[in-house]
Design an enzyme around this catalytic site. Structure first.
Site, PDB file in Angstrom:
ATOM      1  N   SER A   1       5.943 -10.319 -13.084  1.00 34.00           N
ATOM      2  CA  SER A   1       5.135  -9.243 -13.661  1.00 34.00           C
ATOM      3  C   SER A   1       4.709  -8.310 -12.540  1.00 34.00           C
ATOM      4  O   SER A   1       4.100  -8.749 -11.562  1.00 34.00           O
ATOM      5  CB  SER A   1       3.902  -9.790 -14.378  1.00 34.00           C
ATOM      6  OG  SER A   1       3.131  -8.715 -14.883  1.00 34.00           O
TER       7      SER A   1
ATOM      8  N   VAL B   1       1.629 -10.511  -5.543  1.00 34.41           N
ATOM      9  CA  VAL B   1       2.903 -10.797  -4.879  1.00 34.41           C
ATOM     10  C   VAL B   1       3.997  -9.869  -5.409  1.00 34.41           C
ATOM     11  O   VAL B   1       4.787  -9.313  -4.639  1.00 34.41           O
ATOM     12  CB  VAL B   1       3.303 -12.282  -5.034  1.00 34.41           C
ATOM     13  CG1 VAL B   1       4.673 -12.544  -4.424  1.00 34.41           C
ATOM     14  CG2 VAL B   1       2.264 -13.187  -4.384  1.00 34.41           C
ATOM     15  N   CYS B   2       4.024  -9.658  -6.714  1.00 30.16           N
ATOM     16  CA  CYS B   2       5.034  -8.780  -7.312  1.00 30.16           C
ATOM     17  C   CYS B   2       4.856  -7.341  -6.837  1.00 30.16           C
ATOM     18  O   CYS B   2       5.830  -6.638  -6.565  1.00 30.16           O
ATOM     19  CB  CYS B   2       4.966  -8.849  -8.833  1.00 30.16           C
ATOM     20  SG  CYS B   2       5.298 -10.489  -9.507  1.00 30.16           S
ATOM     21  N   SER B   3       3.618  -6.920  -6.736  1.00 26.92           N
ATOM     22  CA  SER B   3       3.315  -5.580  -6.255  1.00 26.92           C
ATOM     23  C   SER B   3       3.789  -5.410  -4.811  1.00 26.92           C
ATOM     24  O   SER B   3       4.443  -4.417  -4.469  1.00 26.92           O
ATOM     25  CB  SER B   3       1.807  -5.333  -6.367  1.00 26.92           C
ATOM     26  OG  SER B   3       1.477  -4.051  -5.925  1.00 26.92           O
TER      27      SER B   3
ATOM     28  N   THR C   1       7.638  -5.289  -4.684  1.00 26.33           N
ATOM     29  CA  THR C   1       8.164  -4.004  -5.145  1.00 26.33           C
ATOM     30  C   THR C   1       7.963  -2.923  -4.092  1.00 26.33           C
ATOM     31  O   THR C   1       8.879  -2.165  -3.765  1.00 26.33           O
ATOM     32  CB  THR C   1       7.500  -3.610  -6.478  1.00 26.33           C
ATOM     33  OG1 THR C   1       7.748  -4.655  -7.423  1.00 26.33           O
ATOM     34  CG2 THR C   1       8.043  -2.293  -7.003  1.00 26.33           C
TER      35      THR C   1
END
Length: 165
Positions: A54, A59-61, A64
């Protein structure tokens, strides 16, 4: 099949596991404007596919942002960030994070990407954190399925693979 945990709980990956040397299978996802996008739309380019559970988590941010910043210096390379987030949420995240040119793609509709690359976490209907590099000829030259969903991928190895692709 790769063993993966999410928040330290085992999950089942669904789909076809991909390996280096495989021809990259096509898939259909949706962009932030609700338009269908396929892998073939980027034929002739090196594709660094950054997969996140998501986009709106720390971590995903970071994943990305880091791949978009690092790969922007590479010739003939595009970064595709894929999650099952709705396109509206992806668009909002890009605006809030100051990354209007980041390519975020949603696999929410039918998990076309996740099943083709073997990264659907069955129990959660999310994609496992992973990275794939596809060279301009359409061959997978790097794969990483991160064993624990809350851990970061190996950024350096993926960027190096994209440089060499």
């Amino acid at each position: 099949m790769t063993q993966v945990t999410f928040k330290h709980n085992p999950v089942t990956l669904v789909g076809t596991e991909r390996k280096v040397g495989d021809k990259a299978p096509n898939f259909t996802v949706v962009n932030r404007d609700l338009e269908e996008v396929t892998l073939h739309d980027y034929d002739g380019k090196v594709r660094l596919i950054s997969v996140v559970p998501s986009i709106d988590t720390s971590v995903c941010s970071t994943q990305t942002r880091k791949f978009n910043e690092e790969a922007s210096n590479l010739d003939n390379t595009v970064v595709l960030t894929i999650s099952v987030d709705l396109p509206f949420a992806q668009k909002k995240w890009c605006a809030a994070e100051g990354l209007p040119n980041a390519i975020t793609l949603s696999d929410h509709r039918d998990l076309s990407f996740g099943e083709a690359y073997g990264v659907v976490m069955k129990e959660l209907r999310l994609l496992a954190r992973s990275v794939f590099v596809v060279n301009a000829a359409g061959e997978i030259v790097y794969t990483e399925v991160v064993p624990e969903g809350s851990d970061h991928p190996n950024y350096e190895a993926a960027i190096e693979a994209a440089k060499k692709a």
